[in-house]
Design an enzyme around this catalytic site. Structure first.
Site: not given
Lengths: 99, 471
Positions: B74, B149, B173
Site C-alpha cells: 500500500k 482504503s 481498510s
C-alpha cells in the site's frame, strides 16, 4: 444541540489552517451537519461514571538508554524539503517587516 | 500459485524467483491499465531483487520464508528512495529517507516488492475513489469499486498481480476491500505489527496487515511482519505468533458467537452466506450461538469522531515546511493555508474539518470526550462477549461491491459501509475477513472472524476451517 453553521465551518477552517473556497464552506456545512446529526446518539448518551479510552491498551513510557545512535542523514532529509538553506528548512517570513 | 508454494519451490531451487516475477509482471501488463491497482510498478527493482534471490539460492543460502514471493505494498508504507504518495498531491514525488519496519522484514524474508498500490487518499475512504490519481476497479467487475482504503492491494492480489499485499486498517481498510475482492484480509491485534513507517492516519486505531489469496498465505505473511520493534513505542514486546503450525488444528469445542446486531445491518444475501459459515463451523465441531453487542452501532459514530480528531492532529504535519507540496504565500500562515488547500482532496479536508470541530473549544466534551467514553462501553461489551466465546463471527460488509460513483455524493452513506469492521479497531482486537461464496449478483462476499487481543492463532484456525468447508 445546535448543528454546525457556515460561520462555524469558517472558524474551524482557520483553526485547521485550511483555505476553503466559498463553495467548499457551503458544501462542508451541510455534510458535517449530516455526520454530526448521525453522531447525536453518541453525544446524547448518558456516560456518567464511564472513563474515556484514548488508546486500546494500557501504555507505560518506553525508555531506552541515553546513548547516541544512528539517525537520518541531514542532507538526505533536506533534499526532500520544498526549500532549504544552510542546512536548515527555509520558510516564508514569520514576523512583520524589520524596522 | 500460492505464496507458500512459490517460496517452497524457490528455496528448493526448482523454480526461479525471476520466472515467478516475470509471470506476475506479465499479469500486470495484461490488466493494469483497466484496473489501476498500482500507483507505481517497480519493474526493474523487482527483477533485480528476484535475481538476487536466485543468486543466493544458487550459492546454497536460504533467502527466507518468502523467497521470491511477489508482494505489493500500500502506498502509505515508506520505502527508502521510492515514491510514497498516500495517493495524495500533498506527497507527490516525495521519496522517504527510510523503510517502514514491515518493508525491512519482508525484504529480509526474501520477498520481491513489485509496486506501491493505489488507496483512498491518506487511507480515508471505503472505495479507493478518493485517490488523487484516479480510482482502482474491482477485478471481478470493473464497473464496481474494490472497496477501500486498501483497494489497490486487494485488487492486486485478486488479479494475480502479486501473491501477497500489505494494507493498513484503521476502521476496516484491509478487511472491507478483501471482502469485496474475494481475498483474505487480516487486521492484527493493535501493536502486534510495527507501525514504524506507515504514514499515520489515526494512531490509536491504525494497524498494518496482510491481504492474500488464501488463509495459509496470510498466516505466512503475518508471521514475517509481526513481532516487537523498538522503533514503535506501541509495539507489543513479544515475538510473532506461530500461525502456520496451527491451521490444521480445527475448531472442535471452540465457542463462536454470531453478532446479532451486525447480521441485522447487512443485505439478505450477505446474511445467508454468514449463516452458512456459522453452519460450517458448527459442522466442524464448534459450538455456535447468537451473541449481542448492543453498542456496535454506536461504534460507528464514535469512530468517525475519534479517527477524524486523531487525523486532524496527525495531518497538521503537512504544512509545506519539511516535505511534500508547498504553495507560497506572503507569510507563513498564508503558506500553510494555501499549501493545505491545494494538497488535500475533498474527503481529507472534510475529515480534518470534522476532527478539528470535535476537538474545538465548546464541542470537545460533547463529541470527542463522549466518543472516548463510548469506546470504553464498546470494549466492555466485547470483553463481556469474550468471557463466553472464543471467537465472534460477523459479516465483513453490508453489501457486495457497489458501482463506482454510487456513494461519492453522500459521505455519510460511505461511512456506514464500515459498521461491521469498526468495533475491532476501537477495541484494538484482531479480526479477519475470509471469502465465503458470492451474492445474488455473483460478486464476492466475506465473513469476518473477530478474536480478543492476541487471539490470532484461534482466529486463523477458524479461518482455515471456513476455507476448508468451501473446498
Amino acid at each position: 444541540m445546535a448543528l454546525i453553521s457556515r460561520d462555524d465551518v469558517a472558524h474551524v477552517a482557520r483553526l485547521a489552517r485550511l483555505d476553503l473556497t466559498e463553495a467548499e464552506l457551503d458544501q462542508f456545512a451541510g455534510q458535517l451537519a449530516a455526520v454530526l446529526e448521525h453522531a447525536a446518539d453518541v453525544a446524547a448518551l448518558d456516560t456518567a461514571g464511564v472513563p474515556p479510552t484514548a488508546h486500546p491498551f494500557e501504555l507505560v513510557n518506553v525508555l531506552r538508554d541515553d546513548v547516541a545512535g544512528p539517525c537520518l542523514d541531514r542532507d538526505e532529509v533536506l533534499a526532500m524539503a520544498p526549500a532549504a538553506e544552510d542546512g536548515r528548512f527555509r520558510v516564508p517570513r514569520i514576523l512583520g517587516e524589520a524596522p | 500459485m500460492s505464496a507458500g508454494e512459490i517460496a517452497r519451490d524457490v528455496r528448493a531451487g526448482v523454480r526461479s524467483a525471476r520466472d515467478v516475477v516475470e509471470e506476475h509482471l506479465a499479469a500486470i501488463a495484461g490488466r493494469e491499465d483497466e484496473l489501476h491497482a498500482f500507483n507505481l510498478v517497480l519493474v526493474d527493482e523487482a527483477r533485480a531483487t528476484a535475481d538476487e534471490v536466485d543468486r543466493r539460492v544458487a550459492a546454497g543460502e536460504d533467502p527466507g520464508p518468502l523467497a521470491g514471493v511477489p508482494v505489493a505494498l500500500k502506498d502509505n508504507l515508506c520505502t527508502r528512495g521510492v515514491p510514497t504518495t498516500c495517493s495524495s498531491r500533498m506527497l507527490e514525488g516525495w521519496r522517504p529517507p527510510y523503510d517502514a519496519t514491515v518493508v525491512t522484514r519482508l525484504s529480509r524474508a526474501g520477498a520481491v516488492i513489485v509496486g506501491k498500490t493505489n488507496m483512498d487518499e491518506f487511507a480515508m475512504g471505503s472505495s479507493t475513489e478518493n485517490s488523487a490519481f484516479g480510482p482502482t476497479r474491482n477485478p471481478h467487475d470493473p464497473s464496481r469499486v474494490p472497496g477501500g482504503s486498501s483497494g489497490g492491494s486487494a485488487a492486486a492480489v485478486a488479479a494475480g498481480f502479486a501473491a501477497l499485499a500489505l494494507g493498513s486498517d484503521t476502521g476496516g481498510s484491509i478487511r472491507q476491500p478483501a471482502a469485496l475482492c474475494g481475498v483474505v484480509g487480516v487486521k492484527p491485534t493493535y501493536g502486534l505489527v510495527s507501525r514504524y513507517g506507515v504514514v499515520a492516519f489515526a494512531s490509536s486505531l491504525d494497524q498494518i496487515g496482510p491481504l492474500a489469496a488464501n488463509v495459509a498465505d496470510a498466516a505466512l505473511a503475518l508471521e514475517v511482519i509481526a513481532g516487537h520493534d523498538r522503533a514503535d513505542s506501541t509495539s507489543i514486546p513479544r515475538p510473532a505468533p506461530a500461525l502456520s503450525d496451527v491451521l490444521l488444528d480445527g475448531v472442535d469445542g471452540l465457542r463462536v458467537g454470531v453478532v446479532r446486531e451486525l447480521v441485522d445491518a447487512v443485505d439478505p444475501d450477505v446474511g445467508r452466506r454468514l449463516a452458512e459459515a456459522a453452519g460450517a463451523l458448527e459442522a466442524a465441531g464448534a459450538k455456535v450461538d447468537e451473541v449481542h453487542l448492543a453498542t456496535a452501532s454506536l461504534g460507528l459514530s464514535a469512530y468517525y469522531l475519534l479517527a477524524t480528531a486523531e487525523a486532524s492532529s496527525n495531518l497538521a504535519r503537512y504544512d509545506g515546511v519539511r516535505y511534500g507540496l508547498r504553495v507560497d504565500g506572503d507569510d507563513i500562515t498564508a503558506m500553510y493555508g494555501a499549501t493545505r488547500a491545494a494538497g488535500f482532496g475533498a474527503e481529507v479536508k472534510r475529515r480534518i474539518m470534522l476532527g478539528t470541530y470535535a476537538l474545538s473549544a465548546g464541542y470537545y466534551d460533547a463529541y470527542y470526550g463522549q466518543a472516548q467514553r463510548v469506546r470504553t462501553l464498546l470494549i466492555r461489551d466485547m470483553e463481556a462477549a469474550y468471557a463466553s466465546y472464543d471467537l465472534l463471527l460477523a459479516p465483513t460488509t453490508p453489501t457486495t461491491a457497489f458501482e463506482l460513483g454510487a456513494k461519492t455524493a453522500d459521505p455519510l452513506t460511505m461511512y456506514l459501509s464500515d459498521v461491521c469492521t469498526i468495533p475491532s479497531n476501537l477495541a484494538g482486537h484482531p479480526a479477519m475477513s475470509v471469502p465465503y461464496g458470492v451474492g445474488d449478483d455473483g460478486l464476492p462476499i466475506g465473513v469476518q472472524l473477530l478474536a480478543p487481543a492476541l487471539g490470532e492463532a484461534t482466529m486463523f484456525r477458524a479461518a482455515a476451517a471456513l476455507e476448508a468447508s468451501l473446498a
